[in-house]
Design a protein around this motif. Structure first.
Motif, PDB file in Angstrom:
ATOM      1  N   UNK A 245       1.018  -1.081   0.041  1.00  0.00           N
ATOM      2  CA  UNK A 245       0.097   0.014  -0.150  1.00  0.00           C
ATOM      3  C   UNK A 245       0.998   1.377   0.096  1.00  0.00           C
ATOM      4  N   UNK A 246       2.101   1.061   0.674  1.00  0.00           N
ATOM      5  CA  UNK A 246       3.018   2.378   0.533  1.00  0.00           C
ATOM      6  C   UNK A 246       3.956   2.297  -0.714  1.00  0.00           C
ATOM      7  N   UNK A 247       4.106   1.473  -1.184  1.00  0.00           N
ATOM      8  CA  UNK A 247       5.108   1.160  -2.198  1.00  0.00           C
ATOM      9  C   UNK A 247       4.667   1.811  -3.447  1.00  0.00           C
ATOM     10  N   UNK A 248       5.228   2.935  -3.989  1.00  0.00           N
ATOM     11  CA  UNK A 248       4.863   3.599  -5.285  1.00  0.00           C
ATOM     12  C   UNK A 248       4.864   2.827  -6.503  1.00  0.00           C
ATOM     13  N   UNK A 249       5.862   1.884  -6.505  1.00  0.00           N
ATOM     14  CA  UNK A 249       5.921   1.172  -7.524  1.00  0.00           C
ATOM     15  C   UNK A 249       4.729   0.283  -7.962  1.00  0.00           C
ATOM     16  N   UNK A 250       4.112   0.031  -7.152  1.00  0.00           N
ATOM     17  CA  UNK A 250       2.633  -0.872  -7.105  1.00  0.00           C
ATOM     18  C   UNK A 250       1.656  -0.260  -7.628  1.00  0.00           C
TER      19      UNK A 250
ATOM     20  N   UNK B  16      -4.523   0.936  -2.020  1.00  0.00           N
ATOM     21  CA  UNK B  16      -5.491   0.295  -1.175  1.00  0.00           C
ATOM     22  C   UNK B  16      -5.523  -1.360  -1.680  1.00  0.00           C
ATOM     23  N   UNK B  17      -4.406  -2.284  -1.564  1.00  0.00           N
ATOM     24  CA  UNK B  17      -4.434  -3.432  -2.154  1.00  0.00           C
ATOM     25  C   UNK B  17      -5.475  -4.239  -1.554  1.00  0.00           C
ATOM     26  N   UNK B  18      -6.015  -5.196  -2.230  1.00  0.00           N
ATOM     27  CA  UNK B  18      -6.838  -6.405  -2.054  1.00  0.00           C
ATOM     28  C   UNK B  18      -6.194  -7.485  -1.680  1.00  0.00           C
ATOM     29  N   UNK B  19      -6.476  -8.538  -0.730  1.00  0.00           N
ATOM     30  CA  UNK B  19      -6.027  -9.741  -0.348  1.00  0.00           C
ATOM     31  C   UNK B  19      -7.162 -10.613  -0.363  1.00  0.00           C
TER      32      UNK B  19
ATOM     33  N   UNK C  54      -3.563   2.916   3.113  1.00  0.00           N
ATOM     34  CA  UNK C  54      -2.202   3.464   3.193  1.00  0.00           C
ATOM     35  C   UNK C  54      -2.038   3.570   4.829  1.00  0.00           C
ATOM     36  N   UNK C  55      -3.294   3.969   5.525  1.00  0.00           N
ATOM     37  CA  UNK C  55      -2.988   4.077   7.014  1.00  0.00           C
ATOM     38  C   UNK C  55      -2.925   2.753   7.891  1.00  0.00           C
TER      39      UNK C  55
END
Length: 163
Positions: free
Chosen positions: A119-124, A128-131, A151-152
């Motif tokens: 969530x914090x890695x700008x490369x992705x 707000x990733x889903x799992x 992100x929080x």
């Protein structure tokens, strides 16, 4: 086959995924049993950005490593797949899925740490990733847990809606 909907308790956020994609995840889990496996999920967001529409679920890249209680997703071939999904269909990385054989459909501490890193890695490009976490075995019923990580560091649990 229809779509399955997962929503948060306020019905503010959700994931739509075709039943065939969920069955594909279960099939990959069955093939991997008793070891963990996983992949990425690719798709789009609805026009109001409150629903993720899962269109593609990948298997584990060939450079992935796994054991009975752990999984490290590799990366080989994923960038090319993501580039093609974007170029041809405007789809992008939404998050991850993996299998907890004999476990629960809840994120482990390691899962939470990894999703917070994503969530914090700008490369992705995915704040707000889903799992999705599959559980079960070839002789037991299958279950899928669904989560969104913000992100929080907030984890939002989604529940499957009845049809």
């Amino acid at each position: 086959m229809g779509k399955i909907l997962y929503l948060d308790e306020k019905e503010s956020f959700g994931i739509e995924i075709e039943e065939s994609k969920i069955n594909a995840i279960y099939h990959m889990c069955k093939e991997s049993f008793p070891k963990e496996t996983g992949g990425i999920i690719i798709g789009k967001y609805s026009s109001n950005l409150n629903r993720a529409e899962v269109k593609i679920v990948t298997g584990a890249p060939v450079d992935s490593k796994c054991g009975r209680t752990w999984f490290h997703r590799g990366t080989k071939g994923l960038q090319e797949l993501l580039d093609e999904a974007w170029d041809k269909k405007g789809m992008y990385y939404l998050g991850e899925w993996h299998y907890h054989p004999g476990g629960t459909p809840s994120p482990s501490i390691h899962d939470i740490v990894e999703m917070n890193k994503i969530s914090k890695n700008n490369a992705y490009h995915c704040p707000e990733p889903i799992l999705l976490i599959a559980v079960g075995s070839p002789i037991n019923n299958w279950t899928l847990g669904a989560f969104i990580f913000t992100a929080n560091k907030k984890q939002i649990t989604l529940k499957q809606q009845n049809e």
